[in-house]
Design an enzyme around this catalytic site. Sequence first.
Site, mmCIF file in Angstrom:
data_model
loop_
_atom_site.group_PDB
_atom_site.id
_atom_site.type_symbol
_atom_site.label_atom_id
_atom_site.label_comp_id
_atom_site.label_asym_id
_atom_site.label_seq_id
_atom_site.Cartn_x
_atom_site.Cartn_y
_atom_site.Cartn_z
ATOM 1 N N LYS A 10 -35.016 -32.882 11.526
ATOM 2 C CA LYS A 10 -34.939 -31.532 12.077
ATOM 3 C C LYS A 10 -35.588 -30.511 11.112
ATOM 4 O O LYS A 10 -35.876 -30.835 9.953
ATOM 5 C CB LYS A 10 -33.471 -31.183 12.338
ATOM 6 C CG LYS A 10 -32.816 -32.074 13.406
ATOM 7 C CD LYS A 10 -31.365 -31.661 13.630
ATOM 8 C CE LYS A 10 -30.680 -32.551 14.666
ATOM 9 N NZ LYS A 10 -29.269 -32.127 14.891
ATOM 10 N N TYR A 50 -31.638 -31.667 24.868
ATOM 11 C CA TYR A 50 -30.199 -31.396 24.680
ATOM 12 C C TYR A 50 -29.538 -31.004 25.998
ATOM 13 O O TYR A 50 -28.653 -30.150 26.016
ATOM 14 C CB TYR A 50 -30.017 -30.279 23.647
ATOM 15 C CG TYR A 50 -30.118 -30.730 22.201
ATOM 16 C CD1 TYR A 50 -29.417 -31.856 21.727
ATOM 17 C CD2 TYR A 50 -30.876 -30.022 21.274
ATOM 18 C CE1 TYR A 50 -29.499 -32.264 20.395
ATOM 19 C CE2 TYR A 50 -30.953 -30.418 19.929
ATOM 20 C CZ TYR A 50 -30.258 -31.538 19.500
ATOM 21 O OH TYR A 50 -30.327 -31.929 18.173
ATOM 22 N N ASN A 117 -27.900 -30.504 10.474
ATOM 23 C CA ASN A 117 -27.509 -31.800 9.926
ATOM 24 C C ASN A 117 -28.666 -32.778 9.759
ATOM 25 O O ASN A 117 -28.482 -33.989 9.822
ATOM 26 C CB ASN A 117 -26.381 -32.403 10.762
ATOM 27 C CG ASN A 117 -26.750 -32.490 12.232
ATOM 28 O OD1 ASN A 117 -27.917 -32.342 12.580
ATOM 29 N ND2 ASN A 117 -25.765 -32.744 13.075
ATOM 30 N N HIS A 120 -31.660 -36.164 14.009
ATOM 31 C CA HIS A 120 -31.165 -36.556 15.327
ATOM 32 C C HIS A 120 -31.443 -38.036 15.506
ATOM 33 O O HIS A 120 -32.481 -38.532 15.065
ATOM 34 C CB HIS A 120 -31.901 -35.771 16.432
ATOM 35 C CG HIS A 120 -31.673 -36.347 17.795
ATOM 36 N ND1 HIS A 120 -30.561 -36.026 18.544
ATOM 37 C CD2 HIS A 120 -32.368 -37.266 18.523
ATOM 38 C CE1 HIS A 120 -30.603 -36.716 19.681
ATOM 39 N NE2 HIS A 120 -31.695 -37.465 19.689
ATOM 40 N N GLU A 131 -35.238 -39.665 25.852
ATOM 41 C CA GLU A 131 -35.740 -38.821 24.764
ATOM 42 C C GLU A 131 -37.142 -39.243 24.318
ATOM 43 O O GLU A 131 -37.981 -38.393 23.993
ATOM 44 C CB GLU A 131 -34.762 -38.864 23.582
ATOM 45 C CG GLU A 131 -33.427 -38.205 23.933
ATOM 46 C CD GLU A 131 -32.332 -38.466 22.895
ATOM 47 O OE1 GLU A 131 -32.622 -39.092 21.852
ATOM 48 O OE2 GLU A 131 -31.192 -38.035 23.147
HETATM 49 P P1 DAT Z 1 -25.272 -35.658 17.178
HETATM 50 O O1 DAT Z 1 -26.494 -34.919 16.673
HETATM 51 O O2 DAT Z 1 -24.476 -36.237 16.058
HETATM 52 O O3 DAT Z 1 -25.590 -36.635 18.281
HETATM 53 P P2 DAT Z 1 -24.264 -33.887 19.249
HETATM 54 O O4 DAT Z 1 -25.215 -34.559 20.188
HETATM 55 O O5 DAT Z 1 -22.828 -33.819 19.662
HETATM 56 O O6 DAT Z 1 -24.310 -34.530 17.800
HETATM 57 O O7 DAT Z 1 -24.732 -32.371 19.001
HETATM 58 C C1 DAT Z 1 -26.091 -32.031 18.905
HETATM 59 C C2 DAT Z 1 -26.264 -31.073 17.746
HETATM 60 O O8 DAT Z 1 -25.616 -29.834 18.029
HETATM 61 C C3 DAT Z 1 -25.640 -31.557 16.451
HETATM 62 O O9 DAT Z 1 -26.508 -32.392 15.734
HETATM 63 C C4 DAT Z 1 -25.330 -30.281 15.742
HETATM 64 C C5 DAT Z 1 -24.983 -29.322 16.853
HETATM 65 N N1 DAT Z 1 -23.534 -29.273 17.090
HETATM 66 C C6 DAT Z 1 -22.790 -30.215 17.744
HETATM 67 N N2 DAT Z 1 -21.501 -29.860 17.834
HETATM 68 C C7 DAT Z 1 -21.412 -28.640 17.237
HETATM 69 C C8 DAT Z 1 -20.348 -27.720 17.001
HETATM 70 N N3 DAT Z 1 -19.103 -27.976 17.408
HETATM 71 N N4 DAT Z 1 -20.618 -26.577 16.334
HETATM 72 C C9 DAT Z 1 -21.867 -26.300 15.913
HETATM 73 N N5 DAT Z 1 -22.925 -27.109 16.127
HETATM 74 C C10 DAT Z 1 -22.721 -28.272 16.762
HETATM 75 MG MG MG Z 2 -26.348 -36.280 20.211
#
Ligand code: DAT
Ligand code: MG
Length: 139
Positions: A10, A50, A117, A120, A131
């Site tokens: 990212k 997303y 973080n 992805h 994707e």
């Molecule tokens: P991942 O990237 O571990 O698959 P995800 O698909 O649930 O996680 O979420 C996509 C991204 O959105 C994630 O990398 C960071 C952000 N994110 C997820 N949950 C969040 C939250 N509760 N607060 C802030 N950012 C969040």
């Molecule tokens: Mg995810």
Amino acid sequence: MTERTLILVKPDGVKRGLAGEILRRIEAKGYTLVAIDLRTATAELLAKHYEEHVGKPFYEPLVEFMTSGPSLAIVAEGERVIEGFRSLAGTTDPTAAPPGTIRGDLGRQWSTAVLQNLVHGSDSPESADREIGIWFPAL
Ligand code: DAT
Ligand code: MG
């Protein structure tokens, strides 16, 4: 079964100069690079990528973050690579991610609005197909 996954370094990872370190970990684990491209995501692309998060409180900050600079988009291949890369990445919250993982070793929380973080990784074969089609339509 050999499978493929979509990985992103990212914008935070690219800006911090961690793209090489993250690629190193993918290669050191033994996965094969199939495609790689440095690209700044658009809001339109992210609405597809997303789609399950559209409308959530963190969605707008997530789009702002993800459009803030280039991401390194990667397709990697190998036995159980989808699960394997999620394991290399660590949990979503980088503060809590275990040491030894990409997010645990290299990430932390910078903002209350969105979790930055570093990476992805697709979370299922269906997500990976979807994707990869979004980021690399020619594959
Ligand atoms: P991942 O990237 O571990 O698959 P995800 O698909 O649930 O996680 O979420 C996509 C991204 O959105 C994630 O990398 C960071 C952000 N994110 C997820 N949950 C969040 C939250 N509760 N607060 C802030 N950012 C969040
Ligand atoms: Mg995810």
